[in-house]
Design a protein around this motif. Structure first.
Motif, PDB file in Angstrom:
ATOM      1  N   GLN A  20       0.822  -1.203   0.000  1.00 19.65           N
ATOM      2  CA  GLN A  20       0.000   0.000   0.000  1.00 19.65           C
ATOM      3  C   GLN A  20       0.857   1.253   0.000  1.00 19.65           C
ATOM      4  O   GLN A  20       0.477   2.281  -0.572  1.00 19.65           O
ATOM      5  N   LEU A  21       2.025   1.170   0.644  1.00 17.16           N
ATOM      6  CA  LEU A  21       2.929   2.315   0.672  1.00 17.16           C
ATOM      7  C   LEU A  21       3.385   2.681  -0.735  1.00 17.16           C
ATOM      8  O   LEU A  21       3.595   3.858  -1.048  1.00 17.16           O
ATOM      9  N   MET A  68       6.578   7.237  -1.923  1.00 17.84           N
ATOM     10  CA  MET A  68       7.094   7.167  -0.550  1.00 17.84           C
ATOM     11  C   MET A  68       7.599   8.516  -0.069  1.00 17.84           C
ATOM     12  O   MET A  68       7.409   8.880   1.094  1.00 17.84           O
ATOM     13  N   PHE A  69       8.235   9.266  -0.959  1.00 17.58           N
ATOM     14  CA  PHE A  69       8.628  10.634  -0.599  1.00 17.58           C
ATOM     15  C   PHE A  69       7.392  11.461  -0.267  1.00 17.58           C
ATOM     16  O   PHE A  69       7.387  12.251   0.688  1.00 17.58           O
ATOM     17  N   ALA A  90       1.266   4.054   5.851  1.00 15.52           N
ATOM     18  CA  ALA A  90       2.261   3.273   6.598  1.00 15.52           C
ATOM     19  C   ALA A  90       2.689   3.982   7.877  1.00 15.52           C
ATOM     20  O   ALA A  90       2.880   3.349   8.916  1.00 15.52           O
ATOM     21  N   ILE A  91       2.796   5.303   7.810  1.00 18.31           N
ATOM     22  CA  ILE A  91       3.273   6.062   8.971  1.00 18.31           C
ATOM     23  C   ILE A  91       2.146   6.337   9.956  1.00 18.31           C
ATOM     24  O   ILE A  91       2.244   6.005  11.142  1.00 18.31           O
ATOM     25  N   ASN A 103      14.161   6.254   3.974  1.00 16.07           N
ATOM     26  CA  ASN A 103      15.311   5.439   3.579  1.00 16.07           C
ATOM     27  C   ASN A 103      14.943   4.433   2.493  1.00 16.07           C
ATOM     28  O   ASN A 103      15.727   4.184   1.566  1.00 16.07           O
ATOM     29  N   LEU A 104      13.744   3.851   2.607  1.00 18.01           N
ATOM     30  CA  LEU A 104      13.300   2.892   1.600  1.00 18.01           C
ATOM     31  C   LEU A 104      13.161   3.574   0.237  1.00 18.01           C
ATOM     32  O   LEU A 104      13.540   2.996  -0.797  1.00 18.01           O
ATOM     33  N   ALA A 105      12.651   4.798   0.240  1.00 19.00           N
ATOM     34  CA  ALA A 105      12.522   5.546  -1.012  1.00 19.00           C
ATOM     35  C   ALA A 105      13.886   5.764  -1.655  1.00 19.00           C
ATOM     36  O   ALA A 105      14.053   5.599  -2.872  1.00 19.00           O
TER      37      ALA A 105
END
Length: 307
Positions: A20-21, A68-69, A90-91, A103-105
């Motif tokens: 979903q993110l 994500m950003f 997600a957050i 970080n994942l982005a």
């Protein structure tokens, strides 16, 4: 047995959080241009499959990273909350640390960058420059002191870079050139990708206005923004007629008109609605219009190669 069932449920939930993110409903905006540019190139050239796959994966990763950003920066600015519509959540809903999302982005950007190095070394170093600019636009769409998404230029920037530029890159890495047809075919796709951003801004108009954004939907008002969306859809279909009459584009492109009901559904879905949740089906229909239109255009091109 209960412990095993609980583990399976938690694993499934964990997978869904990350999926979903990435906001999968937006990923077709990255898939369609690459597929269309490659399909057009296949007319006179053998498709280089590794380059096609590298381009496709890199585009999808950049789109997911951009989402994500968006998730990170909107949260950091206090714009997202648990009831927000259209976000990965997600957050604010699932307790993922903001830094983890950021970080994942960057990790996805890093992988896309490595794929871009392979593509540019196999074709032209200019691809590396253009690809890097696309990544910068993805970051600054919601990042930086003056995010593109908060301005009236979000639709244009997303449509131009995700539509026009990506199609030209996908075509160029297969053919080593840019053609009149690759440019003309990219125009309606660019408009439809811009329409996805416009539909998002129509849905979020009230919240965006409170947060100080200056999107085109805010500047011209909800009703006019819906009319603009309808105009963008109409332009995309009229463009097919223009191409088939005045250029060498095949009449098989008329197959794109099979996606017209989705465009009509999207416009009708926004009319008379003011609540974001009410407008979600219309936004989904807008994204599907781009998907169906682009894939049908690709099918039309491929059929024309054999007839």
């Amino acid at each position: 047995m209960k412990a095993q069932t609980s583990s399976v449920i938690q694993a499934d939930k964990g997978w869904r959080i990350w999926w979903q993110l990435a906001r999968p409903h937006t990923l077709t905006a990255a898939f369609v241009p690459v597929f269309l540019g490659t399909a057009l190139a296949a007319k006179d050239h053998a498709v280089h499959i590794p380059l096609f796959l590298a381009m496709m994966i890199a585009s999808l990763l950049i789109q997911a990273a951009t989402n994500m950003f968006n998730e990170y920066f909107d949260f950091a600015r206090g714009l997202d909350h648990e009831e927000s519509v259209g976000i990965g959540g997600a957050i604010v809903r699932n307790g993922v640390k903001p830094k983890t999302v950021l970080n994942l982005a960057f990790i996805l950007f890093g992988i896309a960058l490595l794929l871009g190095v392979y593509i540019s070394l196999s074709t032209s170093l200019w691809i590396a420059v253009i690809g890097f600019v696309c990544m910068l636009v993805g970051y600054f769409y919601t990042g930086g002191p003056r995010p593109i998404a908060y301005s009236p230029f979000g639709e244009f920037m997303s449509g131009f870079f995700m539509g026009f530029v990506i199609i030209q890159i996908a075509y160029f890495i297969q053919t080593a050139t840019i053609s009149q047809q690759s440019v003309l075919i990219s125009i309606p796709i660019s408009v439809l990708i811009g329409s996805i951003m416009l539909s998002n801004n129509i849905r979020d108009l009230d919240d965006d206005k409170e947060s100080g954004r200056r999107t085109i939907a805010i500047l011209i008002g909800r009703n006019n923004a819906i009319k603009l969306l309808a105009t963008m859809f109409a332009f995309s279909y009229v463009w097919i007629i223009f191409m088939t009459i005045f250029t060498e584009a095949p009449y098989w492109l008329f197959i794109t008109f099979l996606s017209l009901p989705k465009a009509i559904e999207a416009v009708k879905g926004f009319m008379g609605k003011t609540e974001p949740l009410e407008m979600m089906p219309a936004m989904v229909a807008t994204a599907k219009t781009n998907t169906f239109y682009g894939l049908l255009m690709s099918v039309g091109l491929i059929i024309s190669f054999f007839i």
